[in-house]
Design an enzyme around this catalytic site. Structure first.
Site: not given
Length: 348
Positions: A25, A158, A226
């Site tokens: 992306f 992650y 966010r």
């Protein structure tokens, strides 16, 4: 950055640049931007796990572009990809949801893969190594806005693996004098963003559901926030890091400086889709889900002159239009999503 440095950063003429994860992306948009700014050559290294050929179709006929298909952990592939390169953008990684069901591979690709890239780039004599990290290294905000010195307490493997990559990049600067730059994008969105499988992101998933006439799904109370930035702004900022003085050894936040709740996100998408009647369905909160993110991009702006240009509402409306157009070629988008809670599929 001085006026001269800024002019040099805006002109990539003569530079040969490698983008790992370049079929993904953000990576594919960065490839497009670097080529548009005059880079002599841009190579994308990608194993096509998350990326795909379609993201780079616009460069198929470009003689200055090459796609190297392979894994960053493969010695032969790295040597081929790095030969003769001046600048490296290292984006190749496996994502946050993947880390919940396969933490070992996630760490291996993200942490060890970065260390291997740094070693090979140093051996090749790369001018600058730009490590594209993530705001997930912070975990939930302990104060806002979050500057570069905010504590790093990642919630997932992650985030931990990306933080390990940061540490290695900074260590190569301090130990070997290698020109490394760490940049932490917050929440990038835009065309080509992932909605399917365990790489699916909240905004594109919400858009796909609403366009199909389904209610959006929010995990938790929807008050999670966010810091969203359009991919056009993200890659514009990244391109500025290829050149310019005063960047070596720096760690930089890359965000908009504004926060959006998941409830507000769903409302914005519903407005853009013209389906305000499709109210969110609330499910149980996800494990490892960061509660609040709001970045402080002051240092990035002061060193590069960068400022975001795409307001969130406009970016959402444009992304809705993009997904609406792409649905004609892929009418089964909803079936490709994984709208379920994050679960560990096997014992760690």
């Amino acid at each position: 950055m001085s006026g001269l440095d800024r002019a040099q950063a805006d002109n990539l003429s003569g530079l040969r640049i490698l983008v790992t994860g370049g079929a993904g992306f953000i990576g594919s948009h960065l490839v497009d931007t670097l080529l548009a700014q005059g880079a002599a050559e841009v190579r994308a290294l990608d194993n096509l796990t998350n990326g795909n050929h379609e993201n780079l179709v616009g460069q198929n006929a470009n003689e200055r572009f090459t796609l190297v298909v392979g894994d960053v952990r493969d010695d032969v592939v790295r040597e081929k990809a790095l030969h003769g390169i001046d600048i490296v953008y290292h984006l190749a990684c496996l994502g946050v949801r993947h880390s919940l069901h396969d933490p070992i591979e996630n760490h291996d690709v993200n942490a060890r893969g970065t260390l291997l890239m740094l070693c090979s780039a140093r051996a090749e004599g790369i001018r600058r190594f730009i490590y594209v990290s993530t705001s997930e290294v912070f975990g939930t905000a302990q104060y806002v806005p979050m500057d570069e010195r905010h504590p790093t307490w990642p919630e997932t493997v992650y985030g931990a693996s990306k933080l390990a990559g940061e540490a290695s990049s900074r260590a190569f600067f301090r130990t070997y004098g290698m020109d490394t730059v760490v940049v932490r994008p917050f929440n990038t969105y835009g065309p080509r963003s992932h909605f399917a499988g365990d790489s699916g992101e909240v905004l594109p998933r919400t858009i796909v559901r609403l366009l199909a006439g389904h209610r959006p799904v929010i995990f938790g109370d929807g008050q999670q926030t966010r810091d969203f930035m359009h991919v056009f702004d993200t890659v514009t900022a990244l391109a500025l890091l290829a050149q310019g003085s005063g960047l070596a050894g720096e760690t930089l936040n890359l965000g908009s400086g504004a926060e959006v709740t998941m409830n507000a996100l769903c409302a914005a998408v519903a407005l853009a889709v013209e389906r305000p009647d499709l109210l969110p369905v609330h499910d149980s909160a996800r494990p490892g889900d960061v509660r609040r993110l709001l970045g402080d991009p002051t240092l990035m702006m002061s060193l590069t002159g960068f400022a975001p240009t795409v307001p969130f509402e406009r970016g959402v409306a444009e992304l809705v239009a993009w997904f609406r157009a792409s649905a004609a070629d892929n009418p089964d988008q909803v079936e490709l999503m994984e709208d379920r809670n994050w679960v560990a599929l096997e014992a760690v």
